[in-house]
Design an enzyme around this catalytic site. Structure first.
Site, PDB file in Angstrom:
ATOM      1  N   HIS A  12       0.854  -1.196   0.000  1.00 22.27           N
ATOM      2  CA  HIS A  12       0.000   0.000   0.000  1.00 22.27           C
ATOM      3  C   HIS A  12       0.884   1.239   0.000  1.00 22.27           C
ATOM      4  O   HIS A  12       1.292   1.739   1.048  1.00 22.27           O
ATOM      5  CB  HIS A  12      -0.917  -0.009   1.229  1.00 22.27           C
ATOM      6  CG  HIS A  12      -2.029   0.985   1.156  1.00 22.27           C
ATOM      7  ND1 HIS A  12      -3.363   0.621   1.257  1.00 22.27           N
ATOM      8  CD2 HIS A  12      -2.033   2.326   0.988  1.00 22.27           C
ATOM      9  CE1 HIS A  12      -4.114   1.703   1.167  1.00 22.27           C
ATOM     10  NE2 HIS A  12      -3.325   2.755   1.008  1.00 22.27           N
ATOM     11  N   HIS A  14       1.133   4.939  -2.282  1.00 22.32           N
ATOM     12  CA  HIS A  14       0.662   5.840  -3.327  1.00 22.32           C
ATOM     13  C   HIS A  14       1.853   6.568  -3.954  1.00 22.32           C
ATOM     14  O   HIS A  14       2.639   7.192  -3.245  1.00 22.32           O
ATOM     15  CB  HIS A  14      -0.307   6.861  -2.750  1.00 22.32           C
ATOM     16  CG  HIS A  14      -1.601   6.268  -2.275  1.00 22.32           C
ATOM     17  ND1 HIS A  14      -2.724   6.199  -3.072  1.00 22.32           N
ATOM     18  CD2 HIS A  14      -1.947   5.706  -1.089  1.00 22.32           C
ATOM     19  CE1 HIS A  14      -3.707   5.634  -2.398  1.00 22.32           C
ATOM     20  NE2 HIS A  14      -3.256   5.318  -1.186  1.00 22.32           N
ATOM     21  N   ASP A  16       2.017   9.339  -5.843  1.00 19.97           N
ATOM     22  CA  ASP A  16       2.064  10.792  -5.715  1.00 19.97           C
ATOM     23  C   ASP A  16       2.419  11.252  -4.315  1.00 19.97           C
ATOM     24  O   ASP A  16       2.944  12.352  -4.127  1.00 19.97           O
ATOM     25  CB  ASP A  16       0.757  11.441  -6.183  1.00 19.97           C
ATOM     26  CG  ASP A  16      -0.486  10.734  -5.700  1.00 19.97           C
ATOM     27  OD1 ASP A  16      -0.363   9.785  -4.914  1.00 19.97           O
ATOM     28  OD2 ASP A  16      -1.592  11.121  -6.116  1.00 19.97           O
ATOM     29  N   GLY A 169      -9.930   7.667  -2.301  1.00 19.63           N
ATOM     30  CA  GLY A 169     -10.658   8.920  -2.195  1.00 19.63           C
ATOM     31  C   GLY A 169     -11.430   9.022  -0.889  1.00 19.63           C
ATOM     32  O   GLY A 169     -11.166   8.285   0.062  1.00 19.63           O
ATOM     33  N   HIS A 196      -9.768   0.582  -0.547  1.00 20.42           N
ATOM     34  CA  HIS A 196      -9.664   1.364   0.681  1.00 20.42           C
ATOM     35  C   HIS A 196     -10.977   1.186   1.450  1.00 20.42           C
ATOM     36  O   HIS A 196     -12.048   1.545   0.941  1.00 20.42           O
ATOM     37  CB  HIS A 196      -9.492   2.854   0.365  1.00 20.42           C
ATOM     38  CG  HIS A 196      -8.091   3.248   0.026  1.00 20.42           C
ATOM     39  ND1 HIS A 196      -7.488   2.881  -1.155  1.00 20.42           N
ATOM     40  CD2 HIS A 196      -7.187   3.993   0.709  1.00 20.42           C
ATOM     41  CE1 HIS A 196      -6.247   3.388  -1.180  1.00 20.42           C
ATOM     42  NE2 HIS A 196      -6.042   4.067  -0.064  1.00 20.42           N
ATOM     43  N   GLU A 199     -11.063   3.019   6.718  1.00 20.62           N
ATOM     44  CA  GLU A 199     -10.104   4.018   7.173  1.00 20.62           C
ATOM     45  C   GLU A 199     -10.811   5.109   7.963  1.00 20.62           C
ATOM     46  O   GLU A 199     -10.232   5.703   8.877  1.00 20.62           O
ATOM     47  CB  GLU A 199      -9.380   4.640   5.978  1.00 20.62           C
ATOM     48  CG  GLU A 199      -8.310   5.646   6.352  1.00 20.62           C
ATOM     49  CD  GLU A 199      -7.579   6.230   5.161  1.00 20.62           C
ATOM     50  OE1 GLU A 199      -6.534   6.874   5.378  1.00 20.62           O
ATOM     51  OE2 GLU A 199      -8.032   6.044   4.009  1.00 20.62           O
ATOM     52  N   ASP A 276       1.731   3.819   3.173  1.00 16.12           N
ATOM     53  CA  ASP A 276       0.652   4.612   2.599  1.00 16.12           C
ATOM     54  C   ASP A 276       1.250   5.668   1.678  1.00 16.12           C
ATOM     55  O   ASP A 276       1.066   5.619   0.474  1.00 16.12           O
ATOM     56  CB  ASP A 276      -0.220   5.247   3.697  1.00 16.12           C
ATOM     57  CG  ASP A 276      -1.581   5.719   3.173  1.00 16.12           C
ATOM     58  OD1 ASP A 276      -1.900   5.433   2.008  1.00 16.12           O
ATOM     59  OD2 ASP A 276      -2.325   6.370   3.935  1.00 16.12           O
TER      60      ASP A 276
END
Length: 332
Positions: A12, A14, A16, A169, A196, A199, A276
């Site tokens: 997991h 991301h 960006d 998102g 996801h 969370e 993350d």
């Protein structure tokens, strides 16, 4: 120290939110994105506060990376340097996720974005040995048409750098009930997926993720204290992608004492430990392991089991799974 040398698997992460800060600063300059010249001031913009308190606050740190990721070269450099940084802490297999449609335009087709990332990851593998795969993120705020386009992209590139899809998102604003068709189509196309879920405190999202056929759930914090839901995940062999430091920053848990790692491990869940967002959170897999060792007495053998869980629930091909599992088994 065992944490430094153990072969690691990260599921997991991301893209960006994980571009190394120095590389991100260079991309800002090349892309004419105005940012503070002082590194300390720059880091304040791209790294979330230790206690930003909400997912919405946390997501503000993505504004600059997304403004920089506007060319094939930017995506190539971002992927290459992110994978190399992970390799530096002995990550042997890594799944990197991003939403190509967030950056796609007439001048930059989504296909070009995916191919640039795949090329960067391929170079990192050649130079460091790290094996990386791509997960394409649908976004909760996207139209159905855009998310279905994400699935078509995943189908076209599956086995060509892409290993699966995700849904990311604002989970609170767009619950999983809205995406039944999206995941039904992913299943029909044979595209592995993670979601996801849990969370932001809604256990029902986890339950629906399992119902839809998710191989893993991202975060999964909302099933804390819910033995029925934990049993469901255990029976279905659903992986749980835990991201401790990120969850503390976003307020998914009120404090480290409430973090459910020990509960999930003791109840036999297939837990993995992940960053993350390496840059936004300011962490590494080694730091996440260290945090769990400090607060929950995570042992070397448990760390080894966590890495075995990760490669077992990964979307890697069988050859890669067996290779990485052997590395973990033979590590002392």
């Amino acid at each position: 120290m065992w944490i430094d040398s153990i072969p690691k698997v990260e599921l997991h992460c991301h893209l960006d939110g994980s571009i190394p800060a120095d590389v991100l600063l260079q991309l800002c300059r090349k892309g004419m994105v105005r940012v503070p010249q002082a590194r300390e001031d720059f880091l304040k913009l791209v790294r979330a506060d230790e206690e930003c308190g909400s997912l919405a606050g946390y997501l503000k740190s993505f504004e600059i990376p997304l403004r920089c990721l506007k060319s094939e070269e930017a995506f190539y450099q971002a992927a290459y340097h992110t994978a190399c940084a992970a390799s530096g802490e002995n990550v042997r297999y890594m799944e990197i996720r991003f939403a190509p449609l967030l950056s796609a335009s007439d001048a930059l087709p989504a296909q070009a974005v995916i191919e640039a990332v795949a090329a960067g990851l391929s170079r990192a593998r050649t130079e460091t040995g790290i094996i990386c795969a791509i997960l394409l993120c649908g976004m909760r705020q996207f139209t159905d048409e855009m998310n279905l386009k994400n699935l078509e992209l995943a189908k076209a590139y599956l086995g060509k750098g892409v290993a699966g899809v995700d849904l990311a998102g604002d989970e609170a604003a767009y619950p999983n009930e809205l995406f039944r068709e999206y995941f039904a189509r992913a299943g029909e196309a044979g595209i592995p997926f993670t979601i996801h879920a849990g969370e932001c405190g809604r256990a029902r999202n986890i339950e629906l993720a399992v119902e839809y056929g998710a191989a893993r759930v991202g975060h999964g914090i909302a099933m804390r204290g819910n033995p029925r839901l934990q049993e469901l995940c255990r029976e279905k062999h659903v992986g749980v992608e835990m991201c401790p430091k990120s969850n503390l920053q976003t307020g998914a848990v009120a404090g480290i004492g409430e973090y459910p790692l020990r509960e999930f491990l003791d109840n036999g869940l297939l837990v993995s430990l992940n960053t993350d967002n390496r840059t936004v959170t300011g962490t590494t897999v080694s730091q996440e392991l260290g945090l769990m060792e400090e607060h929950f007495r995570l042992t070397k053998e448990e760390g080894k089991a966590v890495m075995k869980n990760a490669i077992r629930t990964s979307f890697a091909d069988q050859w890669t799974k067996e290779k990485i599992a052997r590395e973990i088994d033979s590590w002392e």
